[in-house]
Design a protein around this motif. Structure first.
Motif, mmCIF file in Angstrom:
data_model
loop_
_atom_site.group_PDB
_atom_site.id
_atom_site.type_symbol
_atom_site.label_atom_id
_atom_site.label_comp_id
_atom_site.label_asym_id
_atom_site.label_seq_id
_atom_site.Cartn_x
_atom_site.Cartn_y
_atom_site.Cartn_z
ATOM 1 N N PRO A 153 97.652 -0.343 46.015
ATOM 2 C CA PRO A 153 97.500 -1.071 44.339
ATOM 3 C C PRO A 153 96.071 -1.421 44.110
ATOM 4 C CG PRO A 153 98.654 -2.448 46.439
ATOM 5 C CD PRO A 153 97.968 -1.283 46.677
ATOM 6 N N LYS A 154 95.394 -0.771 43.072
ATOM 7 C CA LYS A 154 93.429 -0.907 43.289
ATOM 8 C C LYS A 154 93.599 -2.400 41.983
ATOM 9 C CE LYS A 154 92.969 2.657 45.197
ATOM 10 N NZ LYS A 154 93.330 3.003 46.300
ATOM 11 N N LYS A 156 93.327 -5.137 40.389
ATOM 12 C CA LYS A 156 93.748 -6.830 40.280
ATOM 13 C C LYS A 156 93.576 -7.940 39.422
ATOM 14 C CE LYS A 156 93.890 -7.033 44.947
ATOM 15 N NZ LYS A 156 94.391 -7.726 46.519
ATOM 16 N N THR A 157 94.752 -8.618 38.943
ATOM 17 C CA THR A 157 94.438 -9.654 37.897
ATOM 18 C C THR A 157 93.313 -10.898 38.269
ATOM 19 O OG1 THR A 157 96.215 -10.059 37.921
ATOM 20 C CG2 THR A 157 95.967 -8.621 36.443
ATOM 21 N N ILE A 158 93.271 -11.446 37.594
ATOM 22 C CA ILE A 158 92.455 -13.042 37.971
ATOM 23 C C ILE A 158 92.738 -13.867 37.138
ATOM 24 C CG2 ILE A 158 90.425 -14.563 37.886
ATOM 25 C CD1 ILE A 158 88.508 -11.837 38.470
ATOM 26 N N GLU A 159 93.496 -14.906 37.584
ATOM 27 C CA GLU A 159 94.533 -16.077 36.882
ATOM 28 C C GLU A 159 93.017 -17.389 37.052
ATOM 29 O OE1 GLU A 159 97.948 -17.466 39.325
ATOM 30 O OE2 GLU A 159 98.512 -15.857 39.491
ATOM 31 N N THR A 165 95.257 -11.518 42.207
ATOM 32 C CA THR A 165 96.391 -10.966 42.896
ATOM 33 C C THR A 165 96.962 -10.279 42.547
ATOM 34 O OG1 THR A 165 97.346 -11.688 40.488
ATOM 35 C CG2 THR A 165 98.148 -13.741 41.571
ATOM 36 N N ASP A 166 98.150 -9.395 42.875
ATOM 37 C CA ASP A 166 98.600 -8.421 42.807
ATOM 38 C C ASP A 166 99.538 -8.073 41.787
ATOM 39 O OD1 ASP A 166 99.949 -5.767 43.874
ATOM 40 O OD2 ASP A 166 100.446 -5.881 45.579
ATOM 41 N N PRO A 167 99.301 -6.642 41.243
ATOM 42 C CA PRO A 167 99.868 -6.789 40.055
ATOM 43 C C PRO A 167 101.539 -7.052 39.723
ATOM 44 C CG PRO A 167 98.771 -4.771 40.693
ATOM 45 C CD PRO A 167 98.115 -6.371 41.284
ATOM 46 N N ARG A 168 102.296 -6.357 40.728
ATOM 47 C CA ARG A 168 103.205 -5.865 41.435
ATOM 48 C C ARG A 168 104.046 -7.532 40.944
ATOM 49 N NH1 ARG A 168 102.596 -2.552 46.370
ATOM 50 N NH2 ARG A 168 101.293 -4.159 47.196
ATOM 51 N N TRP A 169 102.918 -8.232 41.258
ATOM 52 C CA TRP A 169 103.777 -10.038 41.786
ATOM 53 C C TRP A 169 103.548 -10.340 40.243
ATOM 54 C CZ3 TRP A 169 106.863 -11.039 45.226
ATOM 55 C CH2 TRP A 169 106.407 -10.399 46.099
ATOM 56 N N ASP A 170 102.955 -9.913 39.671
ATOM 57 C CA ASP A 170 102.542 -10.607 38.226
ATOM 58 C C ASP A 170 103.970 -9.679 37.516
ATOM 59 O OD1 ASP A 170 100.684 -11.892 38.560
ATOM 60 O OD2 ASP A 170 98.895 -9.812 38.098
ATOM 61 N N LYS A 171 104.068 -8.763 37.558
ATOM 62 C CA LYS A 171 105.466 -7.919 36.782
ATOM 63 C C LYS A 171 106.356 -8.445 37.485
ATOM 64 C CE LYS A 171 103.311 -4.163 35.276
ATOM 65 N NZ LYS A 171 103.544 -4.184 34.184
ATOM 66 N N LEU A 172 107.127 -9.198 38.390
ATOM 67 C CA LEU A 172 108.069 -10.185 39.097
ATOM 68 C C LEU A 172 108.076 -11.759 38.403
ATOM 69 C CD1 LEU A 172 108.325 -9.730 42.733
ATOM 70 C CD2 LEU A 172 109.657 -8.153 41.070
ATOM 71 N N LYS A 173 106.710 -12.152 38.140
ATOM 72 C CA LYS A 173 106.790 -13.525 37.518
ATOM 73 C C LYS A 173 106.859 -13.611 35.823
ATOM 74 C CE LYS A 173 103.130 -15.176 40.369
ATOM 75 N NZ LYS A 173 101.534 -15.254 40.607
#
Length: 179
Positions: A153-154, A156-159, A165-173
């Motif tokens: 994974p390349k 990353k988003t900033i909260e 955070t990893d973008p894959r986790w953002d999709k799950l959220k």
């Protein structure tokens, strides 16, 4: 298992004191044990055989290289190995090798075979994870490493609290928020 003659030491004819033995180990030795993890092996075994009146002391030292495949890239490389082991041989009523550092031979025995100890000493000298030195320092150019880089994974988003955070986790959220 058939014992190889060159690794059998007849100690009855030896005088008391220190004796030196050297062995060069290659792939034919490991074929006898049906061990095929090595592409090639060049290991030197130095044995100090100390004969005493009531026991024998065998100090085994190994140095050399084995050619193995990297666990990450499957690229072959030469892995340096080094290990040592002290074996005490005593005499008793019956053969007993339950203790790894003590071998008991029956009275009247006149020779000791060390091939199993050499085999175990070499195999146990290997690290659990074999990584090519080029992977560790970044100089290895491999198709597998390029593919791993491509699939990692390349972005990353900033909260709000400035944590990446990893973008894959953002999709799950987002699944939790879509109720």
């Amino acid at each position: 298992m058939i014992q190889l003659k060159e690794y059998t030491i007849p100690f009855v004819g030896l005088k008391q004191g220190l004796h030196q033995f050297e062995y060069d180990i290659d792939n034919t030795f490991f074929e006898h044990f049906e061990y095929d993890e090595f592409n090639a092996a060049a290991v030197k075994v130095d044995l100090e055989f100390n004969k005493k009146t009531t026991m024998l002391e065998l100090q085994l030292n190994i140095t050399g290289t084995v050619n193995v495949n990297c666990d990450l890239t499957n690229e072959p490389f030469n892995l340096p190995i080094e290990n040592e082991f002290l074996l005490v041989v005593k005499f008793g009523d019956e053969y007993n090798d339950e203790n790894e550092e003590l071998l008991i031979l029956p009275h009247g025995e006149y020779e000791v075979n060390i091939q199993q100890y050499i085999y175990e000493l070499i195999v146990l000298a290997l690290p659990h994870k074999r990584v090519h030195p080029g992977v560790e320092d970044g100089t290895l150019d491999s198709d597998i490493l390029e593919k791993l880089d491509e699939l990692s994974p390349k972005e990353k988003t900033i909260e709000n609290n400035n944590e990446e955070t990893d973008p894959r986790w953002d999709k799950l959220k987002n699944l939790l928020n879509d109720k």
